[in-house]
Design a protein around this motif. Sequence first.
Motif, PDB file in Angstrom:
ATOM      1  N   ILE A   5       0.828  -1.212   0.000  1.00 33.29           N
ATOM      2  CA  ILE A   5       0.000   0.000   0.000  1.00 33.29           C
ATOM      3  C   ILE A   5       0.860   1.258   0.000  1.00 33.29           C
ATOM      4  CG2 ILE A   5      -1.929  -1.135   1.142  1.00 33.29           C
ATOM      5  CD1 ILE A   5      -1.088   0.347   3.687  1.00 33.29           C
ATOM      6  N   TYR A   6       2.063   1.169   0.614  1.00 32.35           N
ATOM      7  CA  TYR A   6       2.911   2.368   0.683  1.00 32.35           C
ATOM      8  C   TYR A   6       3.510   2.695  -0.692  1.00 32.35           C
ATOM      9  CZ  TYR A   6       2.405   1.435   5.633  1.00 32.35           C
ATOM     10  OH  TYR A   6       1.865   1.210   6.873  1.00 32.35           O
ATOM     11  N   THR A   7       3.982   1.652  -1.387  1.00 29.80           N
ATOM     12  CA  THR A   7       4.536   1.910  -2.721  1.00 29.80           C
ATOM     13  C   THR A   7       3.427   2.302  -3.698  1.00 29.80           C
ATOM     14  OG1 THR A   7       4.415  -0.469  -3.153  1.00 29.80           O
ATOM     15  CG2 THR A   7       6.536   0.414  -2.445  1.00 29.80           C
ATOM     16  N   ALA A   8       2.244   1.701  -3.558  1.00 26.25           N
ATOM     17  CA  ALA A   8       1.128   2.066  -4.442  1.00 26.25           C
ATOM     18  C   ALA A   8       0.675   3.501  -4.180  1.00 26.25           C
ATOM     19  CB  ALA A   8      -0.034   1.098  -4.231  1.00 26.25           C
ATOM     20  N   MET A   9       0.655   3.895  -2.910  1.00 24.18           N
ATOM     21  CA  MET A   9       0.285   5.267  -2.581  1.00 24.18           C
ATOM     22  C   MET A   9       1.308   6.249  -3.159  1.00 24.18           C
ATOM     23  SD  MET A   9      -0.999   4.852   1.356  1.00 24.18           S
ATOM     24  CE  MET A   9      -0.895   6.607   1.629  1.00 24.18           C
ATOM     25  N   THR A  40       9.698  15.751 -13.326  1.00 20.91           N
ATOM     26  CA  THR A  40      10.551  14.566 -13.402  1.00 20.91           C
ATOM     27  C   THR A  40      10.558  13.860 -12.046  1.00 20.91           C
ATOM     28  OG1 THR A  40      12.486  15.923 -12.865  1.00 20.91           O
ATOM     29  CG2 THR A  40      12.040  15.500 -15.189  1.00 20.91           C
ATOM     30  N   TYR A  41      10.713  12.562 -12.096  1.00 18.20           N
ATOM     31  CA  TYR A  41      10.674  11.754 -10.881  1.00 18.20           C
ATOM     32  C   TYR A  41      11.806  10.729 -10.912  1.00 18.20           C
ATOM     33  CZ  TYR A  41       6.055  13.815 -10.827  1.00 18.20           C
ATOM     34  OH  TYR A  41       5.028  14.714 -10.853  1.00 18.20           O
ATOM     35  N   ARG A  42      12.154  10.221  -9.750  1.00 20.15           N
ATOM     36  CA  ARG A  42      13.195   9.202  -9.672  1.00 20.15           C
ATOM     37  C   ARG A  42      12.765   8.124  -8.685  1.00 20.15           C
ATOM     38  NH1 ARG A  42      16.859  10.366  -5.233  1.00 20.15           N
ATOM     39  NH2 ARG A  42      16.162  12.248  -4.132  1.00 20.15           N
ATOM     40  N   SER A  43      13.348   6.952  -8.851  1.00 19.19           N
ATOM     41  CA  SER A  43      13.033   5.828  -7.974  1.00 19.19           C
ATOM     42  C   SER A  43      13.999   5.816  -6.790  1.00 19.19           C
ATOM     43  CB  SER A  43      13.151   4.509  -8.750  1.00 19.19           C
ATOM     44  OG  SER A  43      12.266   4.522  -9.852  1.00 19.19           O
ATOM     45  N   VAL A  44      13.456   5.680  -5.606  1.00 18.52           N
ATOM     46  CA  VAL A  44      14.274   5.669  -4.394  1.00 18.52           C
ATOM     47  C   VAL A  44      13.982   4.383  -3.626  1.00 18.52           C
ATOM     48  CG1 VAL A  44      14.816   6.853  -2.233  1.00 18.52           C
ATOM     49  CG2 VAL A  44      14.216   8.174  -4.271  1.00 18.52           C
ATOM     50  N   PRO A  45      14.948   3.447  -3.541  1.00 21.18           N
ATOM     51  CA  PRO A  45      14.729   2.204  -2.781  1.00 21.18           C
ATOM     52  C   PRO A  45      14.544   2.500  -1.296  1.00 21.18           C
ATOM     53  CG  PRO A  45      16.630   2.031  -4.239  1.00 21.18           C
ATOM     54  CD  PRO A  45      16.249   3.475  -4.213  1.00 21.18           C
ATOM     55  N   LEU A  46      13.646   1.736  -0.668  1.00 27.85           N
ATOM     56  CA  LEU A  46      13.410   1.868   0.767  1.00 27.85           C
ATOM     57  C   LEU A  46      14.429   1.008   1.507  1.00 27.85           C
ATOM     58  CD1 LEU A  46      11.718   2.866   3.156  1.00 27.85           C
ATOM     59  CD2 LEU A  46      10.248   0.860   2.838  1.00 27.85           C
ATOM     60  N   SER A  51      15.760  -7.109   2.674  1.00 27.02           N
ATOM     61  CA  SER A  51      16.162  -6.731   1.329  1.00 27.02           C
ATOM     62  C   SER A  51      15.470  -5.442   0.887  1.00 27.02           C
ATOM     63  CB  SER A  51      15.790  -7.851   0.339  1.00 27.02           C
ATOM     64  OG  SER A  51      16.424  -9.055   0.706  1.00 27.02           O
ATOM     65  N   SER A  52      16.168  -4.674   0.051  1.00 30.22           N
ATOM     66  CA  SER A  52      15.594  -3.425  -0.487  1.00 30.22           C
ATOM     67  C   SER A  52      14.777  -3.756  -1.728  1.00 30.22           C
ATOM     68  CB  SER A  52      16.718  -2.428  -0.815  1.00 30.22           C
ATOM     69  OG  SER A  52      17.440  -2.107   0.336  1.00 30.22           O
ATOM     70  N   THR A  53      13.604  -4.325  -1.504  1.00 29.50           N
ATOM     71  CA  THR A  53      12.768  -4.758  -2.635  1.00 29.50           C
ATOM     72  C   THR A  53      11.676  -3.751  -2.978  1.00 29.50           C
ATOM     73  OG1 THR A  53      11.358  -5.973  -1.111  1.00 29.50           O
ATOM     74  CG2 THR A  53      13.167  -7.185  -2.135  1.00 29.50           C
ATOM     75  N   ARG A  54      11.509  -2.732  -2.149  1.00 28.33           N
ATOM     76  CA  ARG A  54      10.440  -1.761  -2.397  1.00 28.33           C
ATOM     77  C   ARG A  54      11.046  -0.423  -2.819  1.00 28.33           C
ATOM     78  NH1 ARG A  54       5.947  -4.249  -0.674  1.00 28.33           N
ATOM     79  NH2 ARG A  54       6.253  -5.942   0.814  1.00 28.33           N
ATOM     80  N   VAL A  55      10.372   0.211  -3.774  1.00 31.10           N
ATOM     81  CA  VAL A  55      10.888   1.455  -4.350  1.00 31.10           C
ATOM     82  C   VAL A  55       9.786   2.506  -4.350  1.00 31.10           C
ATOM     83  CG1 VAL A  55      11.863   2.533  -6.402  1.00 31.10           C
ATOM     84  CG2 VAL A  55      12.489   0.184  -5.815  1.00 31.10           C
ATOM     85  N   PHE A  56      10.138   3.690  -3.867  1.00 30.80           N
ATOM     86  CA  PHE A  56       9.205   4.811  -3.893  1.00 30.80           C
ATOM     87  C   PHE A  56       9.548   5.730  -5.061  1.00 30.80           C
ATOM     88  CE2 PHE A  56       8.906   4.011   0.825  1.00 30.80           C
ATOM     89  CZ  PHE A  56       7.608   3.562   0.777  1.00 30.80           C
ATOM     90  N   ALA A  57       8.538   6.466  -5.535  1.00 31.57           N
ATOM     91  CA  ALA A  57       8.748   7.475  -6.585  1.00 31.57           C
ATOM     92  C   ALA A  57       8.753   8.851  -5.939  1.00 31.57           C
ATOM     93  CB  ALA A  57       7.635   7.386  -7.632  1.00 31.57           C
TER      94      ALA A  57
END
Length: 246
Positions: A5-9, A40-46, A51-57
């Motif tokens: 839900i956090y990455t989808a949000m 512009t946006y970038r991906s930031v791993p949590l 493991s760092s499997t989740r990425v925020f925009a």
Amino acid sequence: MDHIIYTAMSGANTAANRQAVLANNLANVSTNGFREELATYRSVPLNGPGSSTRVFALETTTGHSNLPGPVQRTGRNLDAMAQGNAWFTVQGLDGTEAYTRSGIFEISSTNTLVTPTGLPVLSDGGAPIDVPQGSEITLGTDGTISAKVPGQASTSLGRLKMVTPDADNPIKRGDDGLFRGTSGDPLPQDANAKLLGGAIEGSNVNAVATMVGMIQSARQFETQMRLLQTAETNDKSASQLLNVQG
């Protein structure tokens, strides 16, 4: 609750922000001298335990497109289009020096050269430009201003202040739609800046590309919302399974 839900949000919020930027661009497709806003946006791993499997925009530094808008010839002697990357200088409502690509000028009731919104146009000395009453104004290609009162010889009123931002003197858009130096200091006069008289610059927004971008953003937002609904369904199923087992 599934952490998806956090990455989808994060994705949904990014899509909504991009949609707002594109909508503003589309609303200004007919605004003279408007510069397209970029998002512009970038991906930031949590990072954290595991493991760092989740990425925020996350949104990065926003800017604007420097592509020139189309030339619109009017033949009006108080219309001008800045050439290259030059900008006209005006005085904002907050009293600071600001820059615009819109070269539609008028003479106010107090005989001052202003923009259609009443902002004073500044000379190379940084002061408003007073115009003799009843005179005809002519703008030279180098920004010089000449006034001719019927029955009298033409006189020079000075020169428009025109600036050219570069890597050392960048500018950014303010909340009032005008641009200012990022350092907060006025940019220096560009002695080589030129203008095209009797013409104005149109908006550099590509309406078709912007509408396509809005459709893409809408679909991205819907995808993120479906992920949230899937996470909710999974959570309810897991709860029901635990209740049965209990």
